[in-house]
Motif scaffolding. Structure first.
Motif, short mmCIF file in Angstrom:
data_model
loop_
_atom_site.label_atom_id
_atom_site.label_comp_id
_atom_site.label_asym_id
_atom_site.label_seq_id
_atom_site.Cartn_x
_atom_site.Cartn_y
_atom_site.Cartn_z
N PRO A 1374 36.58 35.51 37.21
CA PRO A 1374 35.72 34.74 36.13
C PRO A 1374 36.21 35.46 34.89
O PRO A 1374 36.36 36.54 34.71
N VAL A 1375 36.25 34.68 33.81
CA VAL A 1375 36.42 35.19 32.40
C VAL A 1375 35.25 34.99 31.62
O VAL A 1375 34.67 33.93 31.62
N HIS A 1376 34.95 36.05 30.72
CA HIS A 1376 33.72 35.95 30.10
C HIS A 1376 33.85 35.55 28.39
O HIS A 1376 32.76 35.12 28.12
N GLY A 1377 35.00 35.55 28.04
CA GLY A 1377 35.03 34.88 26.69
C GLY A 1377 36.42 34.81 26.52
O GLY A 1377 37.32 35.29 26.93
N VAL A 1378 36.52 34.15 25.14
CA VAL A 1378 37.93 33.38 24.72
C VAL A 1378 37.72 33.46 23.30
O VAL A 1378 36.63 33.08 22.45
N ALA A 1379 38.78 33.71 22.40
CA ALA A 1379 38.76 33.71 21.08
C ALA A 1379 40.27 33.31 20.56
O ALA A 1379 41.21 34.04 21.14
N LEU A 1388 45.73 33.10 21.73
CA LEU A 1388 44.56 33.12 22.05
C LEU A 1388 44.37 34.33 23.00
O LEU A 1388 45.14 34.60 23.76
N ILE A 1389 43.10 35.04 23.15
CA ILE A 1389 42.93 36.02 24.14
C ILE A 1389 41.56 35.69 24.95
O ILE A 1389 40.50 35.29 24.42
N SER A 1394 38.59 41.90 35.04
CA SER A 1394 39.52 43.12 35.26
C SER A 1394 40.40 43.35 34.28
O SER A 1394 41.51 44.27 34.34
N ALA A 1395 40.87 42.37 33.38
CA ALA A 1395 41.71 42.53 32.50
C ALA A 1395 41.60 41.73 31.21
O ALA A 1395 40.52 40.92 31.13
N ILE A 1396 42.41 41.86 30.17
CA ILE A 1396 42.43 41.23 29.10
C ILE A 1396 43.75 40.38 29.03
O ILE A 1396 44.97 40.85 29.46
N THR A 1397 43.64 39.11 28.85
CA THR A 1397 44.59 38.29 29.11
C THR A 1397 45.13 37.60 27.50
O THR A 1397 44.39 37.01 26.76
N PHE A 1398 46.55 37.67 27.17
CA PHE A 1398 47.02 37.42 25.70
C PHE A 1398 47.65 35.90 26.25
O PHE A 1398 48.82 36.04 26.97
N TRP A 1399 47.43 35.00 25.52
CA TRP A 1399 47.98 33.65 25.56
C TRP A 1399 48.88 33.10 24.29
O TRP A 1399 48.20 33.35 23.24
N ARG A 1414 48.99 40.09 30.57
CA ARG A 1414 47.76 40.58 31.22
C ARG A 1414 47.78 42.09 31.10
O ARG A 1414 48.64 42.64 31.59
N GLU A 1415 46.64 42.75 30.46
CA GLU A 1415 46.58 44.23 30.41
C GLU A 1415 45.35 44.43 31.16
O GLU A 1415 44.17 43.95 30.94
N PRO A 1416 45.36 45.32 31.95
CA PRO A 1416 44.14 45.95 32.86
C PRO A 1416 43.06 46.70 31.83
O PRO A 1416 43.49 47.14 30.91
N VAL A 1417 41.83 46.41 32.33
CA VAL A 1417 40.82 47.43 31.58
C VAL A 1417 41.10 48.85 31.41
O VAL A 1417 41.56 49.42 32.69
N PRO A 1418 40.94 49.65 30.29
CA PRO A 1418 41.31 50.83 30.27
C PRO A 1418 40.50 51.79 31.22
O PRO A 1418 39.49 51.41 31.58
N GLU A 1419 41.34 52.70 31.70
CA GLU A 1419 40.63 53.77 32.66
C GLU A 1419 39.30 54.23 32.11
O GLU A 1419 38.51 54.44 32.81
#
Length: 1873
Positions: A1374-1379, A1388-1389, A1394-1399, A1414-1419
């Protein structure tokens, strides 16, 4: 109801707890003493093996070991014997053998080694048992085998066993004697001529094949009667007794000849197989010589019956030359693939093997792999198992029985072993609630839950388990360095286990000399363990064990044992000296010392306090390196509140203090007080840190005191007596437990209390899971109903009843309600929204035994102990009774969730009854009997009649009914004919009390006593099963979670198991698996043979690529990438044939693929460096191909909603919208929508505001409302068929995009593009399947991106120039937001789980492609998710998380460099402009942050600190923030909340002003003031709101908490002055409240009804109030005095739906009175009365009753019965309701007849007649409104509501019409004809 913490300290929420693997239990492995070993090879061990620890070196055991000689059996020092064991001389072997005989095998045996705490330590792979069964007797052989991870497995062989059984810790193999006769006893006595047998066991393969474990060593052996045994041998070599040295060398065999010492004597010239039997188990198909294979043997043969249908390698047995010494068998692999198993064909003439076969006709083979052998190995396949008596038995062809191979092609491969893995346990305590321990580092807590020991990580909620106890844990202790954990169980004689705390392995299991153990105490080093308990005579015993050698492979030894006559309640070992201990009890404090193996004690002189009941003690703690005066003190507490300080060196009492509850906190306590000063605090436990003492008492308080006890520092109140307290090692947290089953800790610095675990205090009887929110409800014998969150295992709600015990429970599949049955026979419906009882039914006379609801949510069924069955209509929120059938269900049934069962298609209901031997299937609608099955006739061979225990329908095949019987079987019946389809036998000797079958029919789970049994259900013949332990009491209920990924079992506690199996995706029915035959393609056979290892998987299997056709080029890009996911919809491969056919033809459209590569390093690297890690992936150009490829995942059921409030979920609706409405011609409408009251707080980002232009829009239902904030005028954009989820305004403010969810009239979500200036819809887009989560325009307005919700999981990109779909892709999470990037329209991002995705968009001609990174959520964020995002100053990106943190990303490098705690809850809204950032969360907080220093912090990279970011302002609103818009300076903005309110926020002034408001829940009534200046509304939220009709602004709000306001009335015009205007409201608790409008106050409260009020009205003069309730009573009351002077019960039994009064204008009605009033009830009856209340007269004028059709004629929500006086002719009564036809009936009171009927398209839900013109408004459940002109007879239909129009009200002048649907209020202006 309790949903918060168990203490009155602020509750701290924690993140969800991920599951953990279950550590294996094991026992100690001490090595064997060095002895001379007989046999060849090394016979001595090196000296260092003695002290090396663990398993000794195996070198001394080569080449073989004579076990009897090594352990000197003749001395019986290192072995033991029991019963009739003697040494005799055997005539055949001519040597001495041991004879073990006796009628009871368990009482006559030989055991090696002598005690269970020792270990043989024999590492040989093969065990050779030379034995002979005694004729006509039974025998048992037990082997305890240890695995590499320390688990001990019991492997047993016996001819007592009837079938193969297994669990995680034991294997049971039947030993079968085959004969040539037609009758074979599968598990019988040994034949009269039983021969000497060499049982050749491959221990390594047994563990690997059956349990997927690695063999370590042989721990112990027990040989039980009745048999003769010559010897035992172990070796790593494979010996063959019939092979000579010459033969082995000539044939180059892998087997070795049997050593002379092990060999049986063979007469010269005869064959070994003519006299003896060789059984090798299991076989590995090794080569054997081609000689000596044709001789015959005597009739009786011994073989092993193994687990044939498990799809693992079969056990092997042979009894004569049969390919010499090996068993030919077709072996199977445990490799799992989605394709069905195939039956292979073996060649009839086998190559390169010169053997003679007696049955060459056997050619077909059932196998999946031959474990990598060459094709010549197929010669062994012709020898398989025979089928005897319906069972499969492994045998050799020499037995003279025709051979038949098992057809296992029809069964799928079995699931992973184990298929269940324990993830979490809900519960605490069991035997005692005083045991909870801190770990050394203070990050985890150890506590028992019945028979399971749990280690809980307090920060993450992760659980780890210690499994092995068979009864409740009675005591726990952990040593100081967290290496050893000791636990004892209740069942006498008490067993003690020592665990390796880090690995979870059991190091030692030993029987204590105590009958019961009540306390354990470890020394700090773990060298000593003290236990206190009682012996068999009830005397107190103290035992000290030495445990220092346990970790090195040594034994636990008893160092000292003392019997005492004094009471010992608590026993502790001193932390400063391991030889010193202290104990306390009733009137006694003793100091102990261990010296020279002797334990001595000395009593402390307590003086006058010798009669105190002392409960706990603690040694004072000393600071490291410093000495404090109290360091030598011992603190002891008492039940009377005394604290004794004892100097343990001087053995003297230094101080005695008494804690009194009434004493002020600041008052000093004297050191000594007498006993006459009142009762003190009953202290149950205490714990001491360096400066503080924590005290837990029976009054429920945890108090912290300084060591001088001068004042209370901090106290926390619990909901039950505190049973134990414990300081963490750092002294900053205090762990507390209560007798009510709560476990939590108090954080001293923050003064916050956190609940770690809650528990039922009695067995759980039933459970039910909720479909959407991930909740579970349980009922227990402790008289509570509890609601749990399955993700966090935390309790959400608690419903309790001291008198009425809950027995059964069921969640509604679609509504937020659940139903509960009680011991009194009541069935109550509870609402999760307001946590109250909706309705109660008392149709049963006995205790409720079961509740079940149909999957479609239409009907609820309940049964009771008196045999009655009740059917309810639960399609409405307040369910009603439809039918009651007596003596239909079994009357002697106890509460059991599986007494009733409904089919998956909701058409059938099955139950046990009318007797326990009968099972009945009825139609779920009419209750007509369809089938009657007598269970007692199913098992004719049994001597006792069978009866049914539980029933369950198959989800995949509703025609199959599963019945659990008392004979421990599960019978599958044809639900139509009643014929038996198949049977499954329980491994346990207990009937299956509860059944659960997974939705894909892959797993059948049953509660069998204290265990859980899991069958591989698709396997038709002898399905394999697994048994799981852990519960200490019988399991009452088992159920799969809605997502089928977990299993829940409930009994003493609630266990949550992870299902280690992949759900079926191929759409085939596993209950009727097809048999596929493969050809003789050698290449195919070779691939099949080499492609599987024969071992179970170690992780969850995924669909194999081998099951799919060749992949496309984009699929191949995924290989080798760990972070890759594909956008193809794998779930749909079996759902639509055209997709699968396109797949086979290679014409499937190529799905887009997202590929993740390793990102570049951190810091300020150039942007190009970051982009170099992006991977190119082509996307399809045309959306038509994509739509064909994308399959409707919603058809298979929605996935679980994420634990994020950011996701939109459409409100549940009972309405069914019509697909088309015939609207009136433009310009001729008689109604015009004037205003909308309310804002949809259920939406997300569904409000937009542009400060520069003043454009302001929001949503309400399916309307877009555009409002002028200056004038208040509204425009309404109608077009969406369903509820609107989100809005977006483009950059120039000329285009608005709105998205709605799908529904019954919309196959897909609609996205409408609106022209803002014109207010017209320009384009309609459609792509997403369930709901649109977010929409966003690119900064250049060229693109529009739409994001699907958690169920849709798709991202779509649209061209705003052509409105074409450029690309679409599926997401795995599931993706919660896009901008969009405001500085780059091609980037767009997305933020998600579990991650942030750069498109990055790339355009080449008409093609569009993506580069994805894709970059994972920071520890630093822990286990939280990213839920919101916004761009700041370039190149900054701000992201909010579910845990309340804000992290800042550098979009140039793609790395996060800063994070800070911004809130306590989930951040759902982020907005940034310049140096200011606004955050909004679900904690209702809106915060303004100064982030001007963040660009400077970016340059610092990872060294940046968030201390420079500070909060400027904070506001708390009335709900979670779901939408917001601010001006460029972030000084003012507009914010929307879930409460349905839109606020204007001014940060400069620090104010918030309500702009738009409405009811949060359903609106029940609208009434008007006589002057039409105001109107009043009431709602389910308990509020009465007064609005100004001119501006529709809220003026007054009256709120009653925890009640629903169901009706309201305004005083009539005859009451006089405006300042005398009143509003009377009726509530769900039966009360009436009179509110004054002018004084804004409550004037009067009355309670004339016992049940909820449903209708209310004033008399025409306003001096009398008429009120009706849901029981059908009408009360007449005075609003001035509050007195009820008349109650009418004519409508008793049916809720009153309408009350209206009017003046009496006609005198010829035949009755006296000044006014007429009517009452309508839900049973289609209307009564009309004439009254004169001043004279106390009330006379019935007319009684009307309308016929009602069958319920099925009006599906869904039942229409109410409504009646009203016609305003233009008061003698006419207008009625609507559930009648024979959909119509309006006009009844003339003067003519006493119906004068007119007006047909309607549907049944009416609401009715209103205009006092001005002759107009009538009718609302329908189909979301439609009809306006009828009663003069011309014309009708006009209008739409605009999103739900059933349940309320219509004309204003007194008739100029306005108010309509309501749920919480939406639409105001219509009547324009006239």
């Amino acid at each position: 109801m309790a949903g918060g913490s168990g203490a009155r300290v602020r509750r701290v929420s924690r993140p969800g707890s991920p599951g953990s693997e279950v550590p294996a239990a094991s026992v100690t492995r001490p090595h064997v003493e060095a002895r001379s070993a007989g046999g060849g090879g090394g016979s001595r061990r090196a000296a260092q093996d003695r002290c090396s620890g663990g398993v000794p070196s195996a070198a001394w055991q080569h080449p073989f070991l004579n076990v009897f000689r090594h352990f000197r059996m003749d001395e019986w020092k290192r072995s033991s014997k029991e019963g009739d064991v003697a040494v005799v001389t055997d005539k055949v072997l001519k040597s001495a053998v041991y004879r073990i005989r006796g009628s009871v095998s368990a009482s006559n045996y030989i055991q090696l080694p002598r005690t269970s705490t020792q270990s043989l330590g024999l590492t040989g792979r093969y065990l050779y048992v030379l034995f002979r069964p005694l004729p006509t007797k039974h025998f048992v052989i037990h082997l305890d085998v240890s695995t590499e991870d320390g688990q001990v497995i019991r492997v047993s062989f016996s001819n007592l066993f009837k079938e193969f059984k297994s669990s995680a810790t034991w294997l049971q193999f039947p030993f079968v004697f085959e004969t040539k006769t037609a009758r074979r006893d599968l598990a019988g006595v040994a034949p009269p001529r039983a021969r000497w047998t060499c049982l050749h066991l491959d221990l390594r393969d047994i563990l690997m094949f059956y349990l997927s474990r690695h063999y370590s060593h042989l721990k112990s052996i027990r040989l039980c009667a009745s048999l003769l045994v010559r010897n035992l041998y172990t070796s790593d070599l494979c010996f063959d007794p019939a092979v000579t040295v010459t033969e082995a060398r000539r044939a180059k065999l892998s087997v070795s000849p049997m050593p002379r010492e092990m060999a049986f004597p063979v007469p010269k010239g005869e064959s070994w197989h003519d006299h003896y039997i060789h059984i090798r188990f299991p076989s590995d198909g090794s080569k054997a010589p081609d000689t000596q294979v044709e001789k015959s043997c005597s009739p009786p043969e011994a073989v092993l019956l193994g687990h044939v249908s498990r799809c693992l390698p079969h056990p092997v047995a042979f009894g004569k030359p049969l390919l010499s010494s090996r068993s030919p068998v077709a072996q199977t692999s445990s490799h799992r693939c989605p394709l069905p198993c195939q039956v292979l064909s073996a060649p009839r003439h086998l190559p390169e093997v010169s053997l003679t076969y007696k049955y060459p006709e056997v050619s077909s083979v059932s196998a999946f792999s031959i474990r990598g052998q060459s094709p010549s190995a197929w010669d062994e396949v012709t020898h398989a198992h025979t089928e005897a008596g319906g069972r499969h038995v492994l045998a050799d062809e020499s037995s003279g029985v025709p051979m038949a191979l098992e057809d296992i092609g029809s069964c799928k491969l079995f699931l992973p072993d184990p298929v269940l893995r324990l993830k979490g346990v809900i519960g605490f305590g069991g035997h005692s609630t005083q045991w909870a321990l801190w770990t050394k580092d203070g990050v985890a807590v150890v506590y028992p839950c019945h028979a399971v020991i749990i280690v809980l990580q307090i920060d993450t909620g992760q659980q780890r388990f210690f499994l092995g106890h068979t009864d409740k844990v009675s005591a726990l202790s952990l040593n100081g360095n967290d290496t050893l954990l000791a636990s004892a169980q209740v069942q006498p004689p008490s067993m003690v286990r020592l665990w390796d705390f880090q690995t979870g392995g059991c190091l030692s299991l030993f029987r204590s000399p105590l009958h019961t153990i009540c306390s354990l105490s470890f020394s700090d080093s773990g060298a000593l363990l003290c236990g206190v308990g009682k012996d068999r005579h009830g005397r107190t015993v103290v035992v000290v064990w030495g445990t220092d050698q346990v970790g090195l492979g040594g034994e636990v030894v008893v160092l000292a044992k003392v019997h005492t006559d004094f009471d010992v309640h608590t026993f502790r070992i001193a932390c400063f000296d391991e030889t010193r201990m202290a104990s306390c009890g009733r009137g006694s404090v003793r100091l102990w010392r261990l010296r020279g193996g002797v334990l001595r004690s000395c009593a402390v002189d307590l003086g006058e306090y010798c009669t105190l009941e002392l409960t706990d003690l603690a040694f004072a703690q000393a600071l490291d390196g410093h000495h404090v005066p109290s360091a030598g003190m011992l603190f002891v507490c008492s039940h009377s509140g005394h604290i004794l300080e004892i100097d343990h060196q001087c053995m003297a009492v230094r101080h005695v203090r008494r804690l009194l509850p009434a004493q002020p906190p600041g008052a000093p306590l004297t050191e000594k007080q007498n006993f006459s000063m009142g009762s003190g605090i009953a202290i149950s436990s205490l714990s001491v840190s360096t400066t503080t003492c924590a005290v837990g008492s029976e009054d429920g308080y945890l108090r912290l005191w300084p060591l001088d006890f001068s004042s209370v520092l901090l106290e926390t109140e619990h909901d039950g007596p505190v049973s134990s307290v414990s300081f963490s090692p750092d002294g900053l947290r205090v762990l507390s437990t209560t007798t009510s089953g709560h476990l939590g800790f108090l954080d001293v610095p923050s003064r916050e209390y956190t609940v770690l675990a809650r528990s039922h205090m009695a067995p759980v009887l039933a459970l039910s899971t909720e479909q959407n929110q991930g909740q579970m409800a349980t009922v227990s014998l402790d008289h509570t109903v509890r609601i749990w969150d399955l993700a966090t295992l935390q309790q959400l709600y608690d419903f309790s009843s001291s008198e009425d015990a809950p027995c059964a429970i069921a969640f509604h599949p679609t509504m937020p309600n659940f139903f509960c049955g009680f011991s009194s026979g009541a069935v109550r419906s509870f609402s999760l929204e307001n946590s109250g009882v909706l309705v109660e039914h008392t149709r049963h006379r006995g205790a409720i035994t079961s509740l079940v609801i149909t999957p479609d949510g239409r009907f609820l069924f309940s049964s009771c102990s008196q045999g009655s069955l009740v059917q309810y209509n639960c399609a409405v929120s307040r369910c009603c009774v439809l039918r009651v059938a007596a003596n239909l269900v079994c009357q002697d049934g106890r509460p059991n969730p599986n007494i009733l069962a409904v089919s998956g298609d909701s058409c059938r209901l099955a139950f046990v009854g009318p007797s326990k031997c009968m099972v009945t299937v009825v139609d779920s609608v009419s209750l007509d009997e369809l089938l009657h099955v007598d269970v007692s006739t199913l098992n004719l061979a049994s001597n006792h009649p069978d009866w049914a225990v539980a029933v369950c329908f198959s989800p995949r095949n509703s025609g199959h009914l599963l019945v659990s019987t008392s004979s421990n079987k599960v019978v599958v019946l044809d639900a139509v004919s009643g014929h038996t389809v198949r049977e499954l036998s329980s491994v346990r000797s207990r009937a299956c009390s509860s059944l659960a079958l997974s939705e894909d029919s892959r797993l059948l789970v049953a509660a069998t006593g204290r265990t859980i049994t899991v069958w591989d259900y698709p396997t038709q013949a002898s399905p394999s099963c697994q048994v799981y332990i852990g519960h200490s009491e019988p399991v009452h209920a088992v159920a799969f979670t809605p997502d089928q990924l977990q299993l829940i079992s409930a009994g003493d506690a609630i266990f949550l198991w992870d299902v280690q199996a992949t759900p079926e995706r191929d759409g085939s029915d596993p209950e009727a698996c097809p048999v596929h035959e493969a050809g003789s393609n050698a290449r195919h056979l070779e691939d099949l043979a080499s492609g599987a290892s024969g071992l179970p998987r170690q992780q969850v299997p995924v669909p194999s690529q081998a099951s799919l056709p060749p992949r496309s080029t984009h699929d191949r890009l995924l290989e080798g990438s760990t972070g890759t996911f594909s956008t193809s919809d794998e779930e749909g491969l079996g759902e639509e044939n055209h997709v699968f056919e396109a797949f086979l033809q290679g014409q499937a459209p190529t799905p887009p693929v997202l590929v993740e590569k390793e990102a570049s390093g951190g810091g300020d690297a150039p942007r190009e460096a970051a982009k170099s890690s992006w991977t190119h992936a082509e996307l399809p150009n045309h959306h038509s191909q994509m739509s064909e490829w994308s399959l409707r995942s919603g058809k298979a059921g929605l996935p679980t909603r994420p634990d994020s409030y950011k996701h939109f979920t459409a409100r549940y609706k009972t309405s069914t919208r019509v697909k088309s409405v015939s609207l009136p011609p433009v310009g001729r409408e008689q109604l015009r929508l004037k205003a909308v009251v309310g804002y949809n707080g259920n939406g997300r980002a569904n409000m937009v505001w542009r400060p520069d232009t003043g454009f302001f829009a929001y949503t309400c239902g399916r309307l877009v409302v555009v409002e002028d904030l200056h004038s208040g005028t509204q425009r309404h954009w109608l077009g969406h068929p369903q509820e609107i989820s989100t809005l977006a305004l483009n950059q120039d403010g000329q285009v608005l995009a709105s998205a709605s969810c799908c529904g019954n009239t919309a196959a897909r979500c609609q996205i409408r593009i609106w022209d803002v200036p014109q207010g017209l819809c320009r384009h309609l887009l459609s792509h997403h399947d369930t709901a649109v989560q977010a929409v966003a325009f690119s900064p250049d307005d060229e693109f529009l991106v739409t994001l699907g919700d958690y169920a849709d999981r798709s991202l779509a990109l649209w061209s705003m120039a052509t409105y074409e779909l450029l690309s679409s892709t599926r997401l795995l999470e599931p993706v919660h937001g896009v901008a969009f990037n405001p500085w780059d329209a091609n980037e767009l991002i997305c933020v998600g789980t579990s991650a942030i995705t750069f498109w990055l968009l790339q355009h080449q001609g008409t093609d569009t492609s993506f580069q994805v990174h894709r970059e994972p959520v920071p520890e630093e964020l822990g286990a939280s998710e990213l839920t919101s995002l916004c761009y700041g100053a370039s190149p900054l990106l701000y992201c909010g998380s579910s845990s309340g943190q804000v992290c800042v990303w550098d979009t140039g490098t793609g790395h996060c460099f800063l994070a800070w705690e911004a809130d306590d809850g989930e951040i759902g809204v982020l907005l940034c402009s310049g140096s200011r950032l606004v955050s909004g969360s679900n904690t209702r907080r809106l915060r303004l942050w100064a982030v001007g220093v963040v660009p400077e912090l970016r340059r610092k990279g990872s060294s940046a600190r968030s201390s420079s970011v500070f909060m400027e302002r904070e506001l708390t609103l009335d709900g979670a923030v779901v939408s917001a818009s601010f001006d460029s300076g972030m000084d003012m903005g507009v914010v929307g909340t879930t409460a349905g309110t839109i606020w204007y926020v001014n940060w400069t002034e620090g104010t918030s002003t309500r702009l738009i408001s409405g009811h949060r829940t359903k609106v029940n009534e609208v009434v008007f003031s006589p002057s039409e200046s105001h109107c009043a509304t009431c709602g389910e939220d308990g509020s009465v709101r007064v609005w100004s009709l001119a501006s529709m602004e809220l003026v007054i709000q009256f709120q009653v908490l925890n009640q629903s306001c169901l009706c309201v009335a305004w005083t009539p015009q005859s009451c006089g002055l405006p300042e005398q205007q009143q509003v009377v409201a009726g509530y769900s608790d039966g009360t009436l409240r009179v509110f004054s409008i002018s004084r804004t106050a409550l004037e009067l409260k009355m309670h004339p009804h016992r049940s909820a009020l449903t209708a209310i009205a004033f008399s025409t003069d306003g001096q009398t109030i008429l009120s009706g309730d849901k029981d059908g009573l009408v009360a007449v009351s005075h609003p001035c005095t509050g007195m009820t002077f008349r109650v009418l019960s004519d409508h008793r039994g049916a809720p009153i739906s309408a009350i209206q009064s009017t003046s009496k204008e006609y005198g010829d009605l035949g009755v006296e009175g000044v006014e007429l009033w009517l009452a309508a009830s839900a049973d289609q009856r209307v009564s009309i009365w004439a009254s004169d209340w001043l004279r106390d007269r009330c006379e019935l004028l007319e009684w009307l009753s309308f016929p009602a059709p069958a319920v099925s004629k009006a599906p869904g929500l039942l229409p109410p019965s409504l009646a009203a006086f016609c305003p233009w002719d008061r003698a006419i009564l207008v009625c609507v309701g559930l009648g024979a036809h959909e119509e309006v009936v006009f009844y003339n009171l003067r003519q006493k007849q119906v004068v007119q009927k007006t047909p309607l398209p549907f049944f009416a839900m609401s009715l209103s007649l205009s006092p001005g013109a002759q107009l009538m408004a009718v609302g329908f459940a189909e979301c439609m409104l009809r306006l009828l002109d009663c003069v011309s007879g014309t009708a006009q239909d209008f739409e605009g509501h999103d739900d059933s129009v349940h309320l219509c009200r004309f204003t007194p002048s008739g100029r306005l019409l108010f309509t309501a649907a749920h919480n939406e209020i639409l105001v219509w202006e009547v324009t006239g004809p």
